[in-house]
Design a protein around this motif. Structure first.
Motif, PDB file in Angstrom:
ATOM      1  N   SER A 169      51.883  16.598  -2.252  1.00 33.86           N
ATOM      2  CA  SER A 169      51.601  18.010  -2.072  1.00 33.86           C
ATOM      3  C   SER A 169      52.262  18.773  -3.220  1.00 33.86           C
ATOM      4  O   SER A 169      52.314  18.272  -4.355  1.00 33.86           O
ATOM      5  N   SER A 170      52.795  19.922  -2.974  1.00 36.51           N
ATOM      6  CA  SER A 170      53.461  20.704  -4.033  1.00 36.51           C
ATOM      7  C   SER A 170      54.259  21.817  -3.369  1.00 36.51           C
ATOM      8  O   SER A 170      53.908  22.269  -2.269  1.00 36.51           O
ATOM      9  N   ALA A 178      45.818  11.922  -6.660  1.00 44.37           N
ATOM     10  CA  ALA A 178      44.833  12.532  -7.568  1.00 44.37           C
ATOM     11  C   ALA A 178      44.601  13.997  -7.209  1.00 44.37           C
ATOM     12  O   ALA A 178      44.439  14.340  -6.038  1.00 44.37           O
ATOM     13  N   PHE A 219      56.875  19.408 -12.652  1.00 40.59           N
ATOM     14  CA  PHE A 219      57.404  18.334 -13.514  1.00 40.59           C
ATOM     15  C   PHE A 219      56.462  18.178 -14.697  1.00 40.59           C
ATOM     16  O   PHE A 219      55.316  18.640 -14.658  1.00 40.59           O
ATOM     17  N   TYR A 274      44.589  26.232  -5.861  1.00 33.93           N
ATOM     18  CA  TYR A 274      45.383  24.992  -5.898  1.00 33.93           C
ATOM     19  C   TYR A 274      46.423  25.016  -4.763  1.00 33.93           C
ATOM     20  O   TYR A 274      46.571  24.031  -4.022  1.00 33.93           O
ATOM     21  N   ARG A 281      38.778   8.948 -12.719  1.00 34.79           N
ATOM     22  CA  ARG A 281      37.416   9.066 -13.257  1.00 34.79           C
ATOM     23  C   ARG A 281      37.290   8.323 -14.574  1.00 34.79           C
ATOM     24  O   ARG A 281      36.229   7.839 -14.915  1.00 34.79           O
ATOM     25  N   SER A 282      38.385   8.237 -15.338  1.00 28.01           N
ATOM     26  CA  SER A 282      38.274   7.466 -16.582  1.00 28.01           C
ATOM     27  C   SER A 282      39.460   6.536 -16.783  1.00 28.01           C
ATOM     28  O   SER A 282      40.578   6.819 -16.340  1.00 28.01           O
ATOM     29  N   ARG A 299      47.288   8.132 -15.243  1.00 29.80           N
ATOM     30  CA  ARG A 299      48.250   8.843 -16.100  1.00 29.80           C
ATOM     31  C   ARG A 299      49.156   9.708 -15.219  1.00 29.80           C
ATOM     32  O   ARG A 299      48.989   9.744 -14.003  1.00 29.80           O
ATOM     33  N   GLY A 300      50.106  10.398 -15.876  1.00 32.19           N
ATOM     34  CA  GLY A 300      50.973  11.338 -15.156  1.00 32.19           C
ATOM     35  C   GLY A 300      51.797  10.654 -14.074  1.00 32.19           C
ATOM     36  O   GLY A 300      52.162   9.474 -14.182  1.00 32.19           O
ATOM     37  N   ILE A 349      43.522  18.112  -9.268  1.00 33.06           N
ATOM     38  CA  ILE A 349      43.420  18.916 -10.485  1.00 33.06           C
ATOM     39  C   ILE A 349      44.165  20.227 -10.257  1.00 33.06           C
ATOM     40  O   ILE A 349      44.364  20.649  -9.110  1.00 33.06           O
ATOM     41  N   LYS A 365      46.985  22.495  -1.449  1.00 32.98           N
ATOM     42  CA  LYS A 365      48.215  21.763  -1.114  1.00 32.98           C
ATOM     43  C   LYS A 365      48.696  22.148   0.290  1.00 32.98           C
ATOM     44  O   LYS A 365      49.201  21.309   1.042  1.00 32.98           O
ATOM     45  N   SER A 424      53.780  16.975 -17.118  1.00 30.80           N
ATOM     46  CA  SER A 424      52.570  16.147 -17.106  1.00 30.80           C
ATOM     47  C   SER A 424      51.467  16.963 -17.761  1.00 30.80           C
ATOM     48  O   SER A 424      51.679  18.124 -18.123  1.00 30.80           O
ATOM     49  N   LEU A 427      36.405   5.701 -10.639  1.00 32.07           N
ATOM     50  CA  LEU A 427      35.826   6.238  -9.405  1.00 32.07           C
ATOM     51  C   LEU A 427      36.216   7.701  -9.277  1.00 32.07           C
ATOM     52  O   LEU A 427      37.349   8.079  -9.567  1.00 32.07           O
ATOM     53  N   PRO A 458      56.579  17.940  -4.715  1.00 28.98           N
ATOM     54  CA  PRO A 458      57.429  18.126  -5.894  1.00 28.98           C
ATOM     55  C   PRO A 458      57.422  19.565  -6.383  1.00 28.98           C
ATOM     56  O   PRO A 458      56.453  20.306  -6.165  1.00 28.98           O
ATOM     57  N   GLY A 459      58.491  19.935  -7.093  1.00 29.15           N
ATOM     58  CA  GLY A 459      58.469  21.150  -7.905  1.00 29.15           C
ATOM     59  C   GLY A 459      57.751  20.812  -9.197  1.00 29.15           C
ATOM     60  O   GLY A 459      57.240  19.691  -9.361  1.00 29.15           O
TER      61      GLY A 459
HETATM   62  N1  LIG Z   1      52.648  18.418 -12.636  1.00 32.84           N
HETATM   63  C1  LIG Z   1      53.278  19.200 -11.781  1.00 32.84           C
HETATM   64  O1  LIG Z   1      54.077  20.073 -12.154  1.00 32.84           O
HETATM   65  C2  LIG Z   1      53.055  19.023 -10.291  1.00 32.84           C
HETATM   66  C3  LIG Z   1      53.907  19.696  -9.405  1.00 32.84           C
HETATM   67  C4  LIG Z   1      53.745  19.496  -8.036  1.00 32.84           C
HETATM   68  C5  LIG Z   1      52.776  18.628  -7.565  1.00 32.84           C
HETATM   69  N2  LIG Z   1      51.967  17.987  -8.460  1.00 32.84           N
HETATM   70  C6  LIG Z   1      50.995  17.057  -7.905  1.00 32.84           C
HETATM   71  O2  LIG Z   1      51.325  15.752  -8.364  1.00 32.84           O
HETATM   72  C7  LIG Z   1      50.139  14.954  -8.441  1.00 32.84           C
HETATM   73  C8  LIG Z   1      50.019  14.321  -9.813  1.00 32.84           C
HETATM   74  O3  LIG Z   1      49.966  15.359 -10.767  1.00 32.84           O
HETATM   75  P1  LIG Z   1      50.080  15.084 -12.352  1.00 32.84           P
HETATM   76  O4  LIG Z   1      50.760  16.262 -12.898  1.00 32.84           O
HETATM   77  O5  LIG Z   1      50.590  13.713 -12.592  1.00 32.84           O
HETATM   78  O6  LIG Z   1      48.513  15.199 -12.747  1.00 32.84           O
HETATM   79  P2  LIG Z   1      47.735  14.636 -14.035  1.00 32.84           P
HETATM   80  O7  LIG Z   1      48.679  14.227 -15.093  1.00 32.84           O
HETATM   81  O8  LIG Z   1      46.695  15.669 -14.350  1.00 32.84           O
HETATM   82  O9  LIG Z   1      47.003  13.305 -13.450  1.00 32.84           O
HETATM   83  C9  LIG Z   1      46.048  13.437 -12.437  1.00 32.84           C
HETATM   84  C10 LIG Z   1      45.476  12.062 -12.103  1.00 32.84           C
HETATM   85  O10 LIG Z   1      44.465  12.229 -11.099  1.00 32.84           O
HETATM   86  C11 LIG Z   1      43.214  11.709 -11.583  1.00 32.84           C
HETATM   87  N3  LIG Z   1      42.120  12.507 -11.050  1.00 32.84           N
HETATM   88  C12 LIG Z   1      41.898  13.841 -11.183  1.00 32.84           C
HETATM   89  N4  LIG Z   1      40.737  14.176 -10.601  1.00 32.84           N
HETATM   90  C13 LIG Z   1      40.213  13.030 -10.077  1.00 32.84           C
HETATM   91  C14 LIG Z   1      39.022  12.722  -9.359  1.00 32.84           C
HETATM   92  N5  LIG Z   1      38.104  13.652  -9.095  1.00 32.84           N
HETATM   93  N6  LIG Z   1      38.821  11.445  -8.979  1.00 32.84           N
HETATM   94  C15 LIG Z   1      39.715  10.477  -9.251  1.00 32.84           C
HETATM   95  N7  LIG Z   1      40.850  10.708  -9.934  1.00 32.84           N
HETATM   96  C16 LIG Z   1      41.097  11.968 -10.345  1.00 32.84           C
HETATM   97  C17 LIG Z   1      43.334  11.829 -13.108  1.00 32.84           C
HETATM   98  O11 LIG Z   1      42.425  10.943 -13.792  1.00 32.84           O
HETATM   99  P3  LIG Z   1      40.951  11.431 -14.272  1.00 32.84           P
HETATM  100  O12 LIG Z   1      41.096  12.835 -14.781  1.00 32.84           O
HETATM  101  O13 LIG Z   1      40.521  10.436 -15.307  1.00 32.84           O
HETATM  102  O14 LIG Z   1      40.079  11.365 -13.052  1.00 32.84           O
HETATM  103  C18 LIG Z   1      44.783  11.391 -13.292  1.00 32.84           C
HETATM  104  O15 LIG Z   1      44.886   9.997 -13.174  1.00 32.84           O
HETATM  105  C19 LIG Z   1      48.976  15.894  -8.082  1.00 32.84           C
HETATM  106  O16 LIG Z   1      48.661  15.783  -6.720  1.00 32.84           O
HETATM  107  C20 LIG Z   1      49.563  17.269  -8.361  1.00 32.84           C
HETATM  108  O17 LIG Z   1      48.899  18.279  -7.629  1.00 32.84           O
HETATM  109  C21 LIG Z   1      52.077  18.158  -9.796  1.00 32.84           C
END
Ligand SMILES: NC(=O)c1ccc[n+]([C@@H]2O[C@H](COP(=O)([O-])OP(=O)(O)OC[C@H]3O[C@@H](n4cnc5c(N)ncnc54)[C@H](OP(=O)(O)O)[C@@H]3O)[C@@H](O)[C@H]2O)c1
Length: 243
Positions: A138-139, A88, A185, A152, A37-38, A15-16, A90, A156, A187, A59, A182-183
């Motif tokens: 990263s972030s 991946a 976004f 968090y 994980r799912s 997802r995301g 959190i 990063k 999700s 996994l 990224p900044g």
């Molecule tokens: N959203 C933002 O504003 C933002 C900004 C800057 C950087 N980022 C970075 O961008 C990346 C993607 O973020 P997102 O916002 O798309 O996150 P998200 O929507 O929460 O998706 C996270 C993904 O990682 C998987 N994941 C989490 N823990 C895991 C584990 N222990 N093992 C395997 N898979 C795992 C999740 O699936 P499961 O939970 O089923 O495992 C999911 O597929 C991340 O590195 C985040 O730090 C995000």
């Protein structure tokens, strides 16, 4: 389009942002393997659409044997591991003084140990191949301070620092490693931001808009194309908020 006909691992593609990266890389004619994980319905849809060019496994990124077996399995299925995108992770939405030890350990495990294990397994293959591309998601939090994100942000910052040192270890073997930062976004991870917080971020962003999945894909795609001689860099995709 920059990447084509590559075997690519994207962690957290269910997802995301990860799902967008997986979908777009498949569309460009790559073979893509991902894990989370799912399982989500999108994983079944992509399996139906792309057959053997797509692979998903349930996994946990911190399962050492599982990650090693996953990389070996992908190399067998696809014949090589050309690129890895460490996506991946959190998030966190808590001041440090309110963050319990289990949460701190979970963020460190998933956001630091996880990508390190996947990178380690992949570079062993890439060394033998004499080529490979690694991109850590990263972030901007790794380089700038935001309250409520201390652990968090530390995770990063680790990815950025580890990437720079690793570039020195693997560059000569034909492997390039970079970070895309990224900044904020939209999700599930960023859904904790309140509308007024998002409005403030937008106001402070020179481009006036938040990045979206496609903006980030375009940069990741270039970084893993292996065509740039970019090595050991953090590339910001943030509309200029860190400028
Ligand atoms: N959203 C933002 O504003 C933002 C900004 C800057 C950087 N980022 C970075 O961008 C990346 C993607 O973020 P997102 O916002 O798309 O996150 P998200 O929507 O929460 O998706 C996270 C993904 O990682 C998987 N994941 C989490 N823990 C895991 C584990 N222990 N093992 C395997 N898979 C795992 C999740 O699936 P499961 O939970 O089923 O495992 C999911 O597929 C991340 O590195 C985040 O730090 C995000």
């Amino acid at each position: 389009m920059h990447t084509k006909d590559q075997s690519i691992i994207v962690s957290g593609g269910s997802r995301g942002l990860g799902l967008h990266l997986v979908s777009r890389l498949l569309e460009s004619g790559n073979r893509v393997a991902t894990f989370a994980r799912s399982r989500t319905p999108a994983m079944d849809r992509l399996s139906g659409e792309y057959g053997d060019a797509f692979h998903f496994t349930e996994l946990d990124a911190v399962d050492v044997d599982g990650v090693n077996a996953f990389v070996a399995d992908v190399a067998n299925r696809f014949g090589s591991v050309d690129s890895v995108v460490n996506n991946a992770a959190i998030g966190q939405d808590q001041l440090l003084m309110h963050t319990d030890v289990d949460t701190i350990r979970r963020i460190v495990d998933i956001n630091i140990v996880g990508p390190t294990l996947l990178t380690r397994a992949a570079i062993k293959r890439m060394m033998l191949q004499g080529s490979g591309n690694i991109c850590n998601i990263s972030s901007i939090c790794g380089s700038r301070g935001y309250a409520g994100l201390s652990v968090y942000a530390g995770s990063k910052g680790y990815l950025d620092a580890m990437m720079r040192a690793l570039a020195r270890e693997v560059g000569e073997a034909g492997i390039n490693i970079n970070c895309v930062a990224p900044g904020f976004f939209e999700s599930e991870m960023s859904s904790v931001l309140r509308p007024e917080q998002l409005a403030t971020i937008k106001r402070r962003t020179p481009s006036g808009q938040l990045s979206n999945d496609e903006n980030i894909f375009k940069v990741v795609d270039l970084v893993i194309s292996g065509t740039t001689n970019m090595q050991g860099q953090v590339v910001f995709v943030d509309g200029g908020i860190t400028s």
